[in-house]
Enzyme design. Structure first.
Site, PDB file in Angstrom:
ATOM      1  CG  HIS A  91      -0.247   0.325   2.486  1.00 40.58           C
ATOM      2  ND1 HIS A  91       0.456  -0.614   3.183  1.00 40.58           N
ATOM      3  CD2 HIS A  91      -0.128   1.475   3.194  1.00 40.58           C
ATOM      4  CE1 HIS A  91       0.971  -0.085   4.263  1.00 40.58           C
ATOM      5  NE2 HIS A  91       0.639   1.188   4.304  1.00 40.58           N
TER       6      HIS A  91
HETATM    7  C1  UD1 Z   1      -2.222   5.310   6.027  1.00 42.36           C
HETATM    8  C2  UD1 Z   1      -0.954   5.831   6.694  1.00 42.36           C
HETATM    9  C3  UD1 Z   1       0.143   4.807   6.554  1.00 42.36           C
HETATM   10  C4  UD1 Z   1      -0.315   3.444   7.038  1.00 42.36           C
HETATM   11  C5  UD1 Z   1      -1.583   3.063   6.329  1.00 42.36           C
HETATM   12  C6  UD1 Z   1      -2.096   1.736   6.800  1.00 42.36           C
HETATM   13  C7  UD1 Z   1      -0.467   8.240   6.676  1.00 42.36           C
HETATM   14  C8  UD1 Z   1       0.330   9.290   6.023  1.00 42.36           C
HETATM   15  N1  UD1 Z   1      -0.477   7.039   6.052  1.00 42.36           N
HETATM   16  O1  UD1 Z   1      -1.951   5.191   4.646  1.00 42.36           O
HETATM   17  O2  UD1 Z   1       1.262   5.206   7.318  1.00 42.36           O
HETATM   18  O3  UD1 Z   1       0.704   2.505   6.794  1.00 42.36           O
HETATM   19  O4  UD1 Z   1      -2.563   4.067   6.574  1.00 42.36           O
HETATM   20  O5  UD1 Z   1      -3.252   1.356   6.126  1.00 42.36           O
HETATM   21  O6  UD1 Z   1      -1.049   8.478   7.704  1.00 42.36           O
HETATM   22  N2  UD1 Z   1      -9.346   4.631   2.027  1.00 42.36           N
HETATM   23  C9  UD1 Z   1     -10.526   3.949   2.020  1.00 42.36           C
HETATM   24  N3  UD1 Z   1     -11.074   3.570   3.226  1.00 42.36           N
HETATM   25  C10 UD1 Z   1     -10.481   3.861   4.409  1.00 42.36           C
HETATM   26  C11 UD1 Z   1      -9.277   4.576   4.398  1.00 42.36           C
HETATM   27  C12 UD1 Z   1      -8.717   4.947   3.214  1.00 42.36           C
HETATM   28  O7  UD1 Z   1     -11.098   3.666   0.978  1.00 42.36           O
HETATM   29  O8  UD1 Z   1     -11.025   3.479   5.462  1.00 42.36           O
HETATM   30  C13 UD1 Z   1      -8.743   4.995   0.732  1.00 42.36           C
HETATM   31  C14 UD1 Z   1      -9.054   6.400   0.303  1.00 42.36           C
HETATM   32  O9  UD1 Z   1      -9.173   6.410  -1.067  1.00 42.36           O
HETATM   33  C15 UD1 Z   1      -7.824   7.170   0.705  1.00 42.36           C
HETATM   34  C16 UD1 Z   1      -6.726   6.154   0.493  1.00 42.36           C
HETATM   35  O10 UD1 Z   1      -7.325   4.898   0.852  1.00 42.36           O
HETATM   36  O11 UD1 Z   1      -7.662   8.307  -0.050  1.00 42.36           O
HETATM   37  C17 UD1 Z   1      -5.513   6.379   1.334  1.00 42.36           C
HETATM   38  O12 UD1 Z   1      -5.865   6.523   2.708  1.00 42.36           O
HETATM   39  P1  UD1 Z   1      -4.935   7.379   3.699  1.00 42.36           P
HETATM   40  O13 UD1 Z   1      -5.429   7.277   5.089  1.00 42.36           O
HETATM   41  O14 UD1 Z   1      -4.739   8.721   3.121  1.00 42.36           O
HETATM   42  O15 UD1 Z   1      -3.526   6.688   3.579  1.00 42.36           O
HETATM   43  P2  UD1 Z   1      -3.120   5.156   3.587  1.00 42.36           P
HETATM   44  O16 UD1 Z   1      -2.526   4.830   2.284  1.00 42.36           O
HETATM   45  O17 UD1 Z   1      -4.239   4.279   4.080  1.00 42.36           O
END
Ligand code: UD1
Length: 381
Positions: free
Chosen positions: A224
């Site tokens: 991821h």
């Molecule tokens: C975040 C953390 C990362 C961690 C990871 C674990 C930061 C900078 N990044 O990354 O350190 O390793 O979580 O999973 O804090 N999304 C969903 N559903 C959710 C959450 C996210 O669909 O419940 C999708 C959305 O499109 C979102 C994307 O995932 O834009 C990324 O989510 P985000 O929380 O920004 O970062 P992660 O890649 O999950």
């Protein structure tokens, strides 16, 4: 007349100091760190009044709710409902919504864990309000400042009052950055508290049967990191390696929502689907994932926490990154940092699969299932 022994008075009759602690969770890797701490606080009701604040950085049932259930984490006292956004928007939204909670609750401590955006956002709110903040999993450094998590770690450790580290390398990093020793406590790895508590239950679940994996060797994959999945170049190199590895054994791939999105956006859906024996599934809950990881022949990952869990389980792990903030897992012998070059991944997988199925278990000091108790002892000091 017998008077009371002054020592008895000092130890038993002094007014107990009750500490109100806000425990912050935001994203998936936070839940298994906070659950054992809150559980330990509830076992010391005379000393701790724990509150749980969920920022809502992760919000899907599979990324959040299932972890509350699996880890028996109490429902959040406050949910900030922040959701996804750019780094600036997400961090700012957490800060704006967390500040009134701190002002209302007036906690003695705020506890933040890990390295996600919610971690730095809440730590920053506290330091500006003069509220004491403790950072669990402090001191880890990848030395790669293009990783958003590295910036979150560096800044959180600079401003937190108390730094709970998982391993000796973390202490050394903090001291090299000029942090006074008095702020640092090496307490071990709190994720291992969760792992030890839940391993037997996880292994009793029918996860392998449901996925048709019972009795066969398989590899488990998670991906991821933006550096791996947000660009076609790196993702292609990894897919080439996965295709080669599936000639030896099937790979199970619970797909993170970010990765599912970029697979579609980068036009990789057909390519992923065409790799026979690369089994893509929805993200798993904590217990189902632990069921699979504890019995995998090999784990391939770009996660931080999974490098540590495989060390605790003695399962060979290939880290698909150029660096790690968890060098102790390499030192213990389970983890190899292979990067994203196709030939290197395939060669490391071949070496791992030719080795003995289970390496001799070496554990870092204090990865013993009692880290949360040491954290509470330090807060009570
Ligand atoms: C975040 C953390 C990362 C961690 C990871 C674990 C930061 C900078 N990044 O990354 O350190 O390793 O979580 O999973 O804090 N999304 C969903 N559903 C959710 C959450 C996210 O669909 O419940 C999708 C959305 O499109 C979102 C994307 O995932 O834009 C990324 O989510 P985000 O929380 O920004 O970062 P992660 O890649 O999950």
């Amino acid at each position: 007349m017998y008077g009371l022994n002054p020592d008895f008075i000092r130890v038993n009759l002094r007014p107990k100091m009750m500490l109100k602690v806000i425990n912050v969770v935001g994203a998936r890797p936070n839940f298994m760190k906070v659950a054992p701490i809150v559980a330990a606080m509830k076992k010391r009701p005379d000393s701790f009044q724990p509150l749980v604040v969920h920022t809502g950085q992760h919000y899907d049932a599979a990324m959040s709710d299932s972890f509350f259930h699996d880890l028996e984490l109490p429902r959040p006292d406050t949910h900030l409902g922040v959701g996804s956004g750019s780094h600036a928007a997400q961090t700012a939204a957490v800060m704006e919504r967390f500040e009134p909670v701190v002002l209302r609750e007036q906690p003695d401590w705020v506890l933040v864990v890990g390295d996600v955006n919610s971690t730095i956002a809440c730590a920053l709110v506290c330091v500006k309000l003069g509220v004491k903040v403790a950072h669990v999993e402090a001191g880890l450094r990848s030395r790669d400042r293009t990783m958003p998590e590295e910036i979150n770690r560096l800044l959180t450790d600079q401003i937190a009052d108390l730094l709970f580290t998982p391993s000796h390398d973390a202490d050394e990093n903090l001291i090299a950055e000029g942090i006074p020793r008095g702020r640092i406590r090496m307490v071990g790895n709190v994720m291992i508290d969760s792992l030890q508590k839940n391993l037997d239950v996880a292994r009793s679940l029918p996860t392998q049967d449901t996925l048709g994996l019972r009795g066969i060797d398989y590899a488990l994959l998670t991906l991821h990191r933006p550096s791996n999945v947000d660009t076609r170049d790196s993702f292609d190199r990894i897919l080439d390696a996965l295709e080669a590895i599936t000639a030896k054994l099937p790979i199970v791939f619970p797909v993170h929502p970010r990765t599912r999105k970029t697979i579609a956006e980068l036009g990789l859906s057909d390519r992923v689907a065409s790799i026979k024996d690369l089994k893509t599934i929805d993200p798993l809950g904590y217990l189902d994932f632990l069921n699979l990881s504890s019995r995998a022949r090999l784990v391939l990952t770009d996660s931080g926490g999974i490098q540590e869990e495989t060390t605790a389980l003695g399962i060979p792990c290939l880290t698909l990154r150029e660096n790690t903030e968890r060098p102790i897992t390499v030192e213990m012998g389970t983890n190899v940092v292979v990067g994203t070059d196709t030939a290197k991944i395939v060669s490391a997988a071949t070496t791992a699969l030719n080795g003995s199925a289970k390496k001799a278990l070496r554990q870092p000091p204090l990865w013993d299932g009692h880290t949360s108790e040491r954290i509470l002892d330090a807060l009570e000091e």
